[in-house]
Design a protein around this motif. Sequence first.
Motif, mmCIF file in Angstrom:
data_model
loop_
_atom_site.group_PDB
_atom_site.id
_atom_site.type_symbol
_atom_site.label_atom_id
_atom_site.label_comp_id
_atom_site.label_asym_id
_atom_site.label_seq_id
_atom_site.Cartn_x
_atom_site.Cartn_y
_atom_site.Cartn_z
ATOM 1 N N SER A 115 0.828 -1.196 0.000
ATOM 2 C CA SER A 115 0.000 0.000 0.000
ATOM 3 C C SER A 115 0.875 1.263 0.000
ATOM 4 C CB SER A 115 -0.896 -0.050 1.241
ATOM 5 O OG SER A 115 -1.877 0.942 1.214
ATOM 6 N N LEU A 116 1.932 1.260 0.819
ATOM 7 C CA LEU A 116 2.862 2.399 0.864
ATOM 8 C C LEU A 116 3.484 2.654 -0.507
ATOM 9 C CD1 LEU A 116 4.502 4.499 2.565
ATOM 10 C CD2 LEU A 116 6.179 2.684 2.947
ATOM 11 N N THR A 118 2.159 1.954 -3.420
ATOM 12 C CA THR A 118 1.113 2.532 -4.272
ATOM 13 C C THR A 118 0.932 4.015 -3.974
ATOM 14 O OG1 THR A 118 -0.004 0.395 -4.336
ATOM 15 C CG2 THR A 118 -1.321 2.319 -4.946
ATOM 16 N N ILE A 119 0.929 4.347 -2.684
ATOM 17 C CA ILE A 119 0.766 5.759 -2.287
ATOM 18 C C ILE A 119 1.986 6.572 -2.727
ATOM 19 C CG2 ILE A 119 0.580 7.326 -0.308
ATOM 20 C CD1 ILE A 119 -0.990 5.030 1.126
#
Lengths: 169, 169
Positions: A115-116, A118-119
């Motif tokens: 997720s990190l 992607t962000i």
Amino acid sequence: MALDTREIYVTALKNTHALEMQALQIMERQVERLTRYPEMEEALRRHIEETHGQRTRLEEALQSLGDSPSAIKEGILGFVGNMMALGHTPAQDEILKNTYANHAFENFEIAAYESLLTIGEAAGQGGSLTGFRQSLQEEEAMARRVRELIGPTTKRYVDLTIAGEKADR
Amino acid sequence: MALDTREIYVTALKNTHALEMQALQIMERQVERLTRYPEMEEALRRHIEETHGQRTRLEEALQSLGDSPSAIKEGILGFVGNMMALGHTPAQDEILKNTYANHAFENFEIAAYESLLTIGEAAGQGGSLTGFRQSLQEEEAMARRVRELIGPTTKRYVDLTIAGEKADR
């Protein structure tokens, strides 16, 4: 008020940093107690070393954005607090519960890093992402190692238990 | 007092049953709240159906041994209680935390089933193990699906957030 991608990225960096700080506490507590499961002890010791590097990567990314790790976020602590509790619960099958929890925890971290990344991509923060891809690979390797150890650890737990020997950790 | 393998197996069946009961609660709570993440909602709905079958397999194995599921074990609840809390924490990034937690939870279950299979083999309980191998495969498939959704879910969360829209769940 709408957030921008940089703010979302900084929050994700801080949450992941808090997660790694908790990871260190959980693993250090377990590793001190392990006596009968040397492969698990070795896997944890190796991953503690890696985790120090992962933590440094997150701190450097925050510093490069003019920010710093803050106090541990409650949301993360809410999840992880219980993992820590598991780490020193005196139970006959403590080693089994810790093994399941370690497998879960590594996979929580895998999700957090994916997720990190992607962000970070959405926020145009390419510079730090190579390091975080390495952290993700380290978490994946540790998750695989814990999974490989589930069968042998369970077998040893059963053998020690039916022999009436100390089996808990 | 030393335990025998059958007692260890019965305990493992009861712990895994308690885990599945908690899984149902966590997923049902989340699925009711999801509005903006239809792929995650669909994955959870499908896995809720599978989980009912997994629960039945465990109950049948316990019945075949003349036993029945007991009250939820505290050790399991200790872990899972927090996952449940995550399931209804009102937070801006609720969807992200739930996604990480779902990935962790499926991998806790994978470890629990792999361990249960090892214990069942040691206890000579071949009859139930085919069903539990299927349960393990279902947990692995759900873990893979959650992982596939981490990137797209995070991307949608970022896009909705920077647009100032509802993004939390």
